[in-house]
Each structure stands twice: as C-alpha cells, then as structure tokens.
Scaffold this motif. Structure first.
Motif: not given
Length: 144
Positions: A9, A11, A86-89, A102
């Motif tokens: 997912e 960011a 730097k992904a949200r999750s 995360t």
C-alpha cells in the motif's frame, strides 16, 4: 502448506504501473528466502474481458513451509521494504485475518507470534456474544 497474501500500500497515490513495480521489488526480496514460493496473487476478473483471472494490483501470494525463522525473515523483509519505499503499509492476509506492517513496526517475538497466529488454522466460529480478537501494539495491527 500455508499461503499468505502480501499487499503493498503506497503512501501516496501512484499509477498502477508504479504499484506493480513496487510489488515486483517486494517479490524479489521475498524470493531470497529459501523455501518460499512467491507469485502475483490472482482474483476473479471484474470486467467482461477474455481472461478468467486478473492480477490483483499490489498483491503477492506467498506459500511454503513457514518456520518461526522464516516468519521472522518475512517480517524483517516487509518492515525494511515498507521503510525503504516509504509505503503506508504492507498488509499480510490469510482469509479474513490480516496483520499490518509499517516501516516503524518492531520485529520482535510478539510480531512473530502474531504471524504464527495469522498462519494458524482459523479458529472455530465464535458463538453469540464472543469478542473479536484484541488489537496489537508495536506498530503492527491484527485484524479479523
């Protein structure tokens, strides 16, 4: 043999092509773990196209024999990957249960225990008045 789904997912809103590239990078990282099978997850097509299957955007299917060491390695890879891009999750799913990782998630014995629980056979259906599973701390959240 168990199977786990991992969902990247981002960011920020990115193109489908970029999500596919990010997912491919996570797949490459996971393929370094001996004994894991990693493929793009498939789901029934939602359009009237010729294909009976469509790629689920950002989702991988990971199968194999999941020892405690393998689960710790999967968690380390997911945390490092989420932090690096730097992904949200990165969501780990099995059936209707999931674990959210995360870049800030701490990989410790509690997280490995949550992965073990995620991969365990589903509990029998709860009776009336049963409480849902408790949430978790340390940067990861379990759902179900």
């Amino acid at each position: 043999m168990s199977e786990l789904q991992l969902l990247v997912e981002p960011a920020a809103a990115v193109s489908a092509e970029r999500v596919d590239q990010l997912t491919g990078g996570l797949a490459d990282d996971l393929r370094s773990v001996r004994g894991l099978r990693v493929a793009y997850a498939q789901s029934p097509a939602t359009t009237h196209g010729k294909s009976q299957q469509a790629w689920e955007l950002g989702m991988l299917a990971v199968g194999g024999l999941f020892s405690a060491a393998t689960m710790r390695t999967i968690a380390l890879i997911a945390v490092a990957y989420a932090d690096r891009i730097k992904a949200r999750s990165v969501r780990l799913r099995r059936g209707d249960r999931e674990l959210v990782i995360t870049g800030a998630t701490k990989v410790d014995d509690a997280l490995v225990a949550q992965l073990v629980a995620l991969l365990a056979d589903p509990p029998p259906p709860a009776g009336p008045g049963a409480l849902p599973p408790a949430g978790t701390s340390g940067g990861a959240a379990a759902g179900g």
